[in-house]
Design an enzyme around this catalytic site. Structure first.
Site, PDB file in Angstrom:
ATOM      1  N   ASP A  13     -33.591  47.801   8.730  1.00 52.46           N
ATOM      2  CA  ASP A  13     -33.440  46.714   7.762  1.00 52.46           C
ATOM      3  C   ASP A  13     -34.780  45.979   7.662  1.00 52.46           C
ATOM      4  OD1 ASP A  13     -33.585  45.063   9.979  1.00 52.46           O
ATOM      5  OD2 ASP A  13     -31.684  44.039   9.612  1.00 52.46           O
ATOM      6  N   HIS A  14     -34.785  44.844   6.966  1.00 55.41           N
ATOM      7  CA  HIS A  14     -36.029  44.083   6.765  1.00 55.41           C
ATOM      8  C   HIS A  14     -36.628  43.599   8.086  1.00 55.41           C
ATOM      9  CE1 HIS A  14     -32.569  41.457   6.793  1.00 55.41           C
ATOM     10  NE2 HIS A  14     -33.348  40.460   7.181  1.00 55.41           N
ATOM     11  N   CYS A  70     -33.234  47.259  13.682  1.00 58.60           N
ATOM     12  CA  CYS A  70     -32.973  45.982  12.995  1.00 58.60           C
ATOM     13  C   CYS A  70     -33.579  44.897  13.873  1.00 58.60           C
ATOM     14  CB  CYS A  70     -31.491  45.782  12.692  1.00 58.60           C
ATOM     15  SG  CYS A  70     -30.409  45.604  14.124  1.00 58.60           S
ATOM     16  N   GLY A  71     -33.237  43.644  13.652  1.00 59.18           N
ATOM     17  CA  GLY A  71     -33.879  42.584  14.410  1.00 59.18           C
ATOM     18  C   GLY A  71     -33.642  42.713  15.907  1.00 59.18           C
ATOM     19  N   THR A  72     -32.376  42.876  16.257  1.00 56.67           N
ATOM     20  CA  THR A  72     -32.001  43.035  17.670  1.00 56.67           C
ATOM     21  C   THR A  72     -31.703  44.473  18.055  1.00 56.67           C
ATOM     22  OG1 THR A  72     -29.703  42.710  17.083  1.00 56.67           O
ATOM     23  CG2 THR A  72     -30.951  40.738  17.743  1.00 56.67           C
ATOM     24  N   GLY A  73     -31.483  45.329  17.088  1.00 58.07           N
ATOM     25  CA  GLY A  73     -31.002  46.685  17.328  1.00 58.07           C
ATOM     26  C   GLY A  73     -29.493  46.752  17.459  1.00 58.07           C
ATOM     27  N   ILE A  74     -28.849  45.586  17.526  1.00 52.15           N
ATOM     28  CA  ILE A  74     -27.400  45.564  17.788  1.00 52.15           C
ATOM     29  C   ILE A  74     -26.606  45.961  16.541  1.00 52.15           C
ATOM     30  CG2 ILE A  74     -25.440  44.109  18.409  1.00 52.15           C
ATOM     31  CD1 ILE A  74     -27.384  42.455  20.155  1.00 52.15           C
ATOM     32  N   HIS A 103     -28.149  61.531  30.263  1.00 56.23           N
ATOM     33  CA  HIS A 103     -26.731  61.358  30.614  1.00 56.23           C
ATOM     34  C   HIS A 103     -25.811  61.269  29.412  1.00 56.23           C
ATOM     35  CE1 HIS A 103     -27.497  59.672  34.941  1.00 56.23           C
ATOM     36  NE2 HIS A 103     -28.131  60.817  34.718  1.00 56.23           N
ATOM     37  N   ARG A 137     -21.805  67.644  34.428  1.00 53.04           N
ATOM     38  CA  ARG A 137     -20.748  66.624  34.440  1.00 53.04           C
ATOM     39  C   ARG A 137     -20.914  65.627  33.296  1.00 53.04           C
ATOM     40  NH1 ARG A 137     -24.611  64.833  37.963  1.00 53.04           N
ATOM     41  NH2 ARG A 137     -24.966  62.590  38.147  1.00 53.04           N
ATOM     42  N   HIS A 138     -22.136  65.474  32.834  1.00 47.50           N
ATOM     43  CA  HIS A 138     -22.368  64.545  31.723  1.00 47.50           C
ATOM     44  C   HIS A 138     -21.802  65.093  30.417  1.00 47.50           C
ATOM     45  CE1 HIS A 138     -24.708  62.126  34.394  1.00 47.50           C
ATOM     46  NE2 HIS A 138     -25.505  63.146  34.681  1.00 47.50           N
TER      47      HIS A 138
END
Ligand code: RB5
Length: 153
Positions: A13-14, A70-74, A103, A137-138
């Site tokens: 995003d911006h 994005c700003g936070t990546g969240i 993993h 296992r992963h």
């Protein structure tokens, strides 16, 4: 398999745009084939549109892996993770990026454009792109992630 020489997608995003330009230039300098889905300026846009576009590029076979910012990546990571088979990992350090590949077999890397320096972001991208999934296992655990989505459709 490691990603660096395979087709990548990048989108932001911006708030992620300045860091996207840095990461894109670095990937191109590494001869990584790159599909840039925008955004193309710091004019305000909605991060779900770009998380969705990057996820769909992978699901459509137009890219094998990618980076979303994005700003936070969240917000952009939450958006991308709405899609089956997408495992988008928000990483703020090199160790986490390596473990997201080893993993979790993450196929999208999310970065925080408002937080990371370009230098640290490049190191995180490099670690993500040069680390292979361990399997074993992963693999069973990763399959359980997708099984949750099928069970709750
Ligand atoms: C945009 O202002 C900002 O909310 C966005 O870039 C991101 O941080 C959301 O998670």
């Amino acid at each position: 398999m490691t990603f660096l020489k395979h087709q990548a997608v990048i989108a932001s995003d911006h708030a992620g745009f300045p860091l996207k330009q840095e990461v894109a230039a670095w990937l191109q300098g590494q001869d990584c084939p790159l599909l840039d889905l925008g955004t193309d300026s710091t004019n305000s846009v909605d991060y779900p549109d770009f998380g969705q576009a990057a996820a769909q590029a992978i699901l459509n076979g137009n890219a094998v892996w990618g980076v979303v910012i994005c700003g936070t990546g969240i917000g952009i990571s939450i958006s991308a993770n709405r899609f089956k088979w997408i495992r988008c990992a928000l990483c703020g350090d090199v160790e986490t990026a390596m473990l997201a590949r080893r993993h979790n077999d993450a196929n999208l890397l999310a970065l925080a454009g408002r937080v990371l320096s370009p230098d640290l972001a490049r190191k995180i991208v490099q670690a993500f792109a040069e680390t292979a999934f361990e399997g074993g296992r992963h693999q069973e655990r990763v399959l359980k992630i997708d099984a949750i989505m099928f069970e709750h459709e």
